[in-house]
Design a protein around this motif. Sequence first.
Motif, PDB file in Angstrom:
ATOM      1  N   LYS A  44       0.828  -1.212   0.000  1.00  0.00           N
ATOM      2  CA  LYS A  44       0.000   0.000   0.000  1.00  0.00           C
ATOM      3  C   LYS A  44       0.863   1.264   0.000  1.00  0.00           C
ATOM      4  N   THR A  45       2.071   1.164   0.561  1.00  0.00           N
ATOM      5  CA  THR A  45       2.948   2.341   0.557  1.00  0.00           C
ATOM      6  C   THR A  45       3.487   2.608  -0.844  1.00  0.00           C
ATOM      7  N   TYR A  48       0.794   4.044  -2.910  1.00  0.00           N
ATOM      8  CA  TYR A  48       0.579   5.448  -2.546  1.00  0.00           C
ATOM      9  C   TYR A  48       1.495   6.365  -3.351  1.00  0.00           C
ATOM     10  N   TYR A  49       2.776   6.017  -3.432  1.00  0.00           N
ATOM     11  CA  TYR A  49       3.716   6.859  -4.183  1.00  0.00           C
ATOM     12  C   TYR A  49       3.417   6.829  -5.686  1.00  0.00           C
ATOM     13  N   LEU A  50       3.056   5.643  -6.196  1.00  0.00           N
ATOM     14  CA  LEU A  50       2.748   5.538  -7.630  1.00  0.00           C
ATOM     15  C   LEU A  50       1.496   6.329  -7.988  1.00  0.00           C
ATOM     16  N   GLN A  51       0.534   6.355  -7.071  1.00  0.00           N
ATOM     17  CA  GLN A  51      -0.721   7.062  -7.341  1.00  0.00           C
ATOM     18  C   GLN A  51      -0.584   8.569  -7.173  1.00  0.00           C
ATOM     19  N   ASN A  52       0.310   8.984  -6.286  1.00  0.00           N
ATOM     20  CA  ASN A  52       0.372  10.401  -5.944  1.00  0.00           C
ATOM     21  C   ASN A  52       1.488  11.179  -6.617  1.00  0.00           C
ATOM     22  N   PHE A  53       2.446  10.486  -7.190  1.00  0.00           N
ATOM     23  CA  PHE A  53       3.559  11.175  -7.832  1.00  0.00           C
ATOM     24  C   PHE A  53       3.790  10.601  -9.215  1.00  0.00           C
ATOM     25  N   ASN A  54       4.404  11.404 -10.063  1.00  0.00           N
ATOM     26  CA  ASN A  54       4.766  10.942 -11.388  1.00  0.00           C
ATOM     27  C   ASN A  54       6.135  10.259 -11.272  1.00  0.00           C
ATOM     28  N   CYS A  55       6.112   8.949 -11.126  1.00  0.00           N
ATOM     29  CA  CYS A  55       7.343   8.170 -10.946  1.00  0.00           C
ATOM     30  C   CYS A  55       7.145   6.798 -11.597  1.00  0.00           C
ATOM     31  N   GLN A  56       8.230   6.076 -11.745  1.00  0.00           N
ATOM     32  CA  GLN A  56       8.181   4.792 -12.467  1.00  0.00           C
ATOM     33  C   GLN A  56       8.687   3.649 -11.595  1.00  0.00           C
ATOM     34  N   PHE A  69      12.338   8.542  -9.647  1.00  0.00           N
ATOM     35  CA  PHE A  69      11.863   9.910  -9.781  1.00  0.00           C
ATOM     36  C   PHE A  69      12.782  10.610 -10.785  1.00  0.00           C
ATOM     37  N   LEU A  74      14.035   5.955  -5.333  1.00  0.00           N
ATOM     38  CA  LEU A  74      13.495   5.783  -3.983  1.00  0.00           C
ATOM     39  C   LEU A  74      13.234   4.305  -3.738  1.00  0.00           C
TER      40      LEU A  74
END
Lengths: 127, 127
Positions: A44-45, A48-56, A69, A74
């Motif tokens: 879930k963590t 959370y980052y995939l849903q909230n930030f533009n990252c791969q 990023f 990260l």
Amino acid sequence: MTIKKTSGEKSHKIKEEDKEQRADLALDDIDHIAIPVTEADLDKTVDYYLQNFNCQTLYRDESWAFLRFNNIKLAFVVPGQHPPHLAFISARAEEFGQLKTHRDGTRSVYISDPSENTIEIMAPLES
Amino acid sequence: MTIKKTSGEKSHKIKEEDKEQRADLALDDIDHIAIPVTEADLDKTVDYYLQNFNCQTLYRDESWAFLRFNNIKLAFVVPGQHPPHLAFISARAEEFGQLKTHRDGTRSVYISDPSENTIEIMAPLES
């Protein structure tokens, strides 16, 4: 966070004359940041980052994950794996201790700073 | 690490269609990392990074310090100041909560991820 020092470690304080010679060199990079998660919260963590930030997603399994990023990577680490840490790229990596070669071809050593933060010192890939 | 949620916070899960629209956008940046030090160890810890890495001092006093690396900035925070955290730059910063304007002109909100890691969400400077 505390880690055991390896026997290969030695003093790596940079001499003043070396610092002057390096004044015009590029600044060092921080390759990645590894932050702590519990195994139960890993999925879930990362979501959370995939849903909230533009990252791969670079890598993801049930024991850790690695996201890209724009300027840095990260990692999410669970207890029993690598400790939370910052990974620095240094042309002087060998001066920090005996480097270990990892499965992905990178070479690094884990040490701790004077405040007991764990840091990884990575050799540049081209060396 | 736990922080109180502000009343201005709301759900900021990004909708699937938004994610598709963002696929071609640049990846987000992580602006800085703030790692913990005790007040007694602040000076020697900052000296350690300055002596061992090619980085520059952006700010330094008896309560915190801020160093520039090539790709990211590194802050050292003592207990009672900002908690250890990662600071992300997001065009959607407002969706994470009520932004506060800081003395240096940046606007951000502190929240926590699902594993209780503190993260700071900063608006891009040009917005």
